[in-house]
Design a protein around this motif. Sequence first.
Motif, short mmCIF file in Angstrom:
data_model
loop_
_atom_site.label_atom_id
_atom_site.label_comp_id
_atom_site.label_asym_id
_atom_site.label_seq_id
_atom_site.Cartn_x
_atom_site.Cartn_y
_atom_site.Cartn_z
N PRO A 137 45.61 49.51 29.23
CA PRO A 137 46.48 49.23 28.08
C PRO A 137 47.79 50.01 28.23
CG PRO A 137 44.27 49.80 27.36
CD PRO A 137 44.31 50.06 28.82
N GLU A 146 61.06 48.49 15.70
CA GLU A 146 60.76 49.14 16.97
C GLU A 146 60.97 48.19 18.16
OE1 GLU A 146 56.71 50.50 17.27
OE2 GLU A 146 56.94 50.96 19.41
N TYR A 147 60.63 46.93 18.02
CA TYR A 147 60.61 46.00 19.15
C TYR A 147 61.90 45.20 19.32
CZ TYR A 147 55.46 46.30 19.59
OH TYR A 147 54.17 46.70 19.79
N MET A 201 56.41 49.38 24.77
CA MET A 201 55.26 48.75 25.39
C MET A 201 54.56 47.86 24.39
SD MET A 201 54.89 49.71 28.60
CE MET A 201 56.65 49.55 28.80
N MET A 202 54.28 46.63 24.79
CA MET A 202 53.52 45.74 23.93
C MET A 202 52.06 46.20 23.95
SD MET A 202 55.98 43.49 23.32
CE MET A 202 55.14 42.08 22.65
N ARG A 203 51.35 45.90 22.85
CA ARG A 203 49.97 46.35 22.74
C ARG A 203 49.07 45.43 23.56
NH1 ARG A 203 50.30 47.70 17.67
NH2 ARG A 203 50.37 49.94 17.83
N ARG A 204 49.17 45.55 24.87
CA ARG A 204 48.35 44.77 25.80
C ARG A 204 48.40 45.49 27.14
NH1 ARG A 204 51.41 39.30 24.66
NH2 ARG A 204 52.22 40.23 22.79
N ARG A 240 50.04 51.06 26.29
CA ARG A 240 50.35 52.15 25.35
C ARG A 240 49.57 53.41 25.65
NH1 ARG A 240 52.80 50.99 19.76
NH2 ARG A 240 54.02 49.18 20.29
N LYS A 275 40.74 50.97 22.57
CA LYS A 275 40.75 50.24 23.83
C LYS A 275 42.16 49.78 24.21
CE LYS A 275 38.11 46.60 26.09
NZ LYS A 275 38.60 45.27 25.74
N HIS A 276 42.94 49.37 23.21
CA HIS A 276 44.24 48.75 23.53
C HIS A 276 45.43 49.65 23.23
CE1 HIS A 276 42.41 44.87 24.32
NE2 HIS A 276 41.67 45.07 23.26
N GLY A 277 45.22 50.79 22.58
CA GLY A 277 46.32 51.71 22.33
C GLY A 277 47.18 51.32 21.17
N ARG A 319 48.03 43.01 15.44
CA ARG A 319 46.81 42.35 14.95
C ARG A 319 45.83 43.31 14.28
NH1 ARG A 319 47.30 42.72 20.29
NH2 ARG A 319 45.60 43.30 21.67
N PHE A 320 45.74 44.54 14.80
CA PHE A 320 44.75 45.46 14.22
C PHE A 320 45.20 45.95 12.84
CE2 PHE A 320 44.49 46.21 18.92
CZ PHE A 320 43.45 45.33 19.09
N PHE A 330 50.79 39.23 17.16
CA PHE A 330 49.73 39.56 18.11
C PHE A 330 49.64 41.07 18.29
CE2 PHE A 330 48.12 40.27 22.43
CZ PHE A 330 46.88 39.65 22.30
N ASP A 331 50.80 41.73 18.44
CA ASP A 331 50.78 43.15 18.70
C ASP A 331 50.31 43.97 17.51
OD1 ASP A 331 51.71 43.09 21.38
OD2 ASP A 331 52.66 45.03 20.99
#
Lengths: 249, 234
Positions: free
Chosen positions: A140, B129-130, A99-102, A142, B232-234, B153-154, B150-151
């Motif tokens: 989200p 992983e991706y 899963m992409m972080r979105r 994830r 918030k975004h996991g 970013r944190f 982007f993924d």
Amino acid sequence: MASAASTSAGADIASCILPLRVEALGFRAGDVIALDGVSLNVMPGTRNIVLGANGAGKSVLLRLLHGLLAPTSGRLQWHGGDDADVRRAQAMVFQRPVMMRRSVRENIEFALRLVHAADIDKKAAEALELVGLARLADRPARLCSGGEQQRVALARAWALKPEVLFLDEPTASLDPAATRAIEETVNAMHAAGTTIVMTTHDLGQAKRLADRVLFLHHGRLVEDAPAKDFFLQPTSPEAAAFIRGELLW
Amino acid sequence: MQEIPQSFSLALSLIASLDANLLAIAGLSLRVSGVAVLLAALLALPLGAWLALARFPGRQGVIAVLNGMMGLPPVVVGLLVYLLLSRAGPLGSLGMLFTPSAMVVAQALLIFPIIAALVRQVIEDAWGEYREQLLSLNASRGQAMMALLFDMRFTLITAVLAGFGRAIAEVGAVMIVGGNIDGVTRVMTTAIALETSKGDLPLALALGVVLIAMVVVINLAAQGIKTLAMRKHG
């Protein structure tokens, strides 16, 4: 949960790259022969279940067919289309969904945007509807449960309207309810014309889904038969033992 | 050992009185290091991501050199930039020596390898992983890079902060190319060095306390944003 079966999967998928002909396909990594001399055909509109114990070579076979690995021997020939068409007409769902972080919706839109699809909003919404996750669109991805993530992965694959869908043990780590939701979705996609190639080591799942079974053992294709023949009259001792529930190694 | 408690109260009174001199020096520190980190990150993010995904002969060597350059001595970087920017140097005509711009260039050079090396590591782990999923979705190399940046970013905030921490804390490079000119190129670290050499240890230490406080506050703020966003975004 009923949505997978009741929702129309949308327009039928046109066949252009199938059948796929595979001749003497092999894959070797160092001294390890993961797959050896596998020949088979994938015909349009069928549900093909690749069955076998862990380590039989199921995942490697799927990755070779999908083009994620290059074979070290043998060849693989799609019926039609150039390389780009062939790539574009396939999708794959992995055992562990990435899963992409979105958000859930953006995960699907991401895949559509990569292929410059039109009507991205509409297609993403349709795909989420099919897997029964429309209500989670803004969550989200994830933070979804394992079963939900796998359905998002299915929706992401489905949004691309693939002619062939590869699934690598998509329910291996899911509970029965989540497994059932996945199987219903796979059937809905098949009903819409997508050809299914799926690995499993779960005999019950193979019985529920297969039109045809490809049984792998130690990297070799030991049986390739219509599902009912395979389960009633397996011709190889390995397959017979597997069906009886004996441990194979 | 009277200096330490004395310097703490001095630091507090400097902050409380909003000492104009202190504000100017601290402000310049933030501006120089902030712009330097911005410039360095602008180049290091794409380059680090590219290096994470690219496969070419000698790649391991490039990575080893990049990782090694994380420990570049600031004085040496300062000297090199000094030579480049001095009147007789190749870029002497720009007239940048002993200006804040020269300090920005030196700090950006100093922290570029730090950010790039950390970005490379983060993106390469994520690629593991991706990879199959992105290839399966027909993502091009460039699209995969953008998606991973982007993924992650944190996590990448930490890489950028590491660069910022190094920039704002270093003295060798800014001293050489800035010259520690009062009101022009004097920043926190050069002021501390100057006060120390003048023997005003309490003031030097007080400035040190202020500098550390600035860095801690910035890191806390970034950490807070990161934690909130992750939740918030996991």
